[in-house]
Write an enzyme that holds these catalytic residues in place. Structure first.
Site, PDB file in Angstrom:
ATOM      1  CB  CYS A 183       6.484  -4.129 -37.975  1.00 56.10           C
ATOM      2  SG  CYS A 183       5.825  -5.116 -36.603  1.00 56.10           S
TER       3      CYS A 183
ATOM      4  CD  GLU B  74       4.738  -9.777 -28.673  1.00 54.03           C
ATOM      5  OE1 GLU B  74       4.451 -10.263 -27.573  1.00 54.03           O
ATOM      6  OE2 GLU B  74       4.520  -8.582 -28.958  1.00 54.03           O
TER       7      GLU B  74
ATOM      8  CG  HIS C 257       6.450  -6.412 -32.539  1.00 55.12           C
ATOM      9  ND1 HIS C 257       5.207  -5.875 -32.732  1.00 55.12           N
ATOM     10  CD2 HIS C 257       6.329  -7.278 -31.498  1.00 55.12           C
ATOM     11  CE1 HIS C 257       4.360  -6.406 -31.862  1.00 55.12           C
ATOM     12  NE2 HIS C 257       5.017  -7.256 -31.096  1.00 55.12           N
TER      13      HIS C 257
ATOM     14  CG  ASP D  39       1.843  -2.889 -31.560  1.00 59.03           C
ATOM     15  OD1 ASP D  39       1.333  -2.980 -32.694  1.00 59.03           O
ATOM     16  OD2 ASP D  39       2.926  -3.425 -31.271  1.00 59.03           O
ATOM     17  CB  SER D  40      -0.570  -6.734 -32.371  1.00 54.98           C
ATOM     18  OG  SER D  40       0.804  -6.608 -32.682  1.00 54.98           O
TER      19      SER D  40
ATOM     20  CB  CYS E  85      -0.735  -1.400 -34.494  1.00 52.37           C
ATOM     21  SG  CYS E  85      -0.812  -2.986 -35.342  1.00 52.37           S
TER      22      CYS E  85
HETATM   23  N1  DGL Z   1       3.496  -4.346 -34.290  1.00 53.49           N
HETATM   24  C1  DGL Z   1       2.498  -4.389 -35.292  1.00 53.49           C
HETATM   25  C2  DGL Z   1       2.791  -3.460 -36.448  1.00 53.49           C
HETATM   26  O1  DGL Z   1       3.342  -2.405 -36.239  1.00 53.49           O
HETATM   27  C3  DGL Z   1       1.998  -5.732 -35.728  1.00 53.49           C
HETATM   28  C4  DGL Z   1       2.784  -6.954 -35.396  1.00 53.49           C
HETATM   29  C5  DGL Z   1       1.911  -8.193 -35.463  1.00 53.49           C
HETATM   30  O2  DGL Z   1       1.111  -8.349 -34.575  1.00 53.49           O
HETATM   31  O3  DGL Z   1       2.027  -8.989 -36.416  1.00 53.49           O
HETATM   32  O4  DGL Z   1       2.446  -3.767 -37.566  1.00 53.49           O
END
Ligand code: DGL
Length: 202
Positions: free
Chosen positions: A183, A151, A185, A11-12, A72
């Site tokens: 997402c 984050e 996150h 993931d990011s 991600c």
């Molecule tokens: N967590 C990632 C997703 O599922 C991307 C979040 C990001 O880096 O902006 O899209």
């Protein structure tokens, strides 16, 4: 005994750990990559997202992985099609959105998606859900600062709560029967979200 196949998952940032946690009981041998150098992906261009994702896939290939889980949404939306063409014969790619959309499609006809702006603009969720349920009406909403809140662990700040509530209300006002946290996150925001909407809507 043969060695277990290595599975890359990325993931990011920390978001994909929520997916890894779900996969771990399967007993696989996982290598997690959180691209914290380039997070957030959600406000980057398609080209940048493809490049970041390509580098990660090449890293997994160099480690001997034969499979990669794109934990991600943003990479799945913006980079999967291109990278599947580039790497599909070398490594099996499992993109998140394309994998979960058929299940989401059964959850109702008015579906809201909270995601990064890049994912929302790509309309990948809408396309994939409609393949499985052509009656579905899908509202995709980009939520610009949600990733920053996660984050930087700003959950307890009053401004963060108000910010999350504002975006949630946009989808509740549309009459969504189901709201997807599109997402990886966003599950970390569940405590805030469930203060303002019933748990089972997510
Ligand atoms: N967590 C990632 C997703 O599922 C991307 C979040 C990001 O880096 O902006 O899209």
């Amino acid at each position: 005994m043969t060695e277990k196949e290595l599975i890359g998952i990325f993931d990011s940032g920390v978001g994909g750990l929520s997916i890894l946690k779900k996969l771990l009981p399967s007993g696989g041998h996982y290598l997690y990559f959180g691209d914290t150098k380039n997070v957030p992906y959600g406000n980057k261009t398609k080209e940048e997202i493809i490049n970041f994702t390509r580098n990660i896939i090449e890293f997994f290939i160099s480690k001997g992985a034969k499979r990669v889980v794109m934990a991600c949404n943003t990479s799945s939306a913006l980079a999967y099609d291109t990278l599947e063409k580039e790497f599909g014969t070398i490594i099996k790619i499992h993109p998140l959105i394309q994998t979960v959309a058929p299940y989401i499609a059964r959850e109702g006809n008015i579906i809201g998606i909270m995601s990064t702006c890049a994912t929302a603009q790509s309309k990948t969720y809408t396309k994939e859900i409609l393949k499985a349920n052509d009656k579905a009406v899908v509202y995709e909403l980009g939520c610009p600062d949600f990733v920053k809140i996660v984050e930087e662990r700003l959950y307890d700040k009053k401004e963060s709560v108000e910010y999350v509530k504002k975006y949630l209300n946009i989808l509740l006002d549309k009459g969504c029967e189901k709201i997807v946290l599109g997402c990886t996150h966003y599950p970390y925001l569940t405590d805030i979200l469930t203060r303002f909407a019933p748990k089972d809507i997510f």
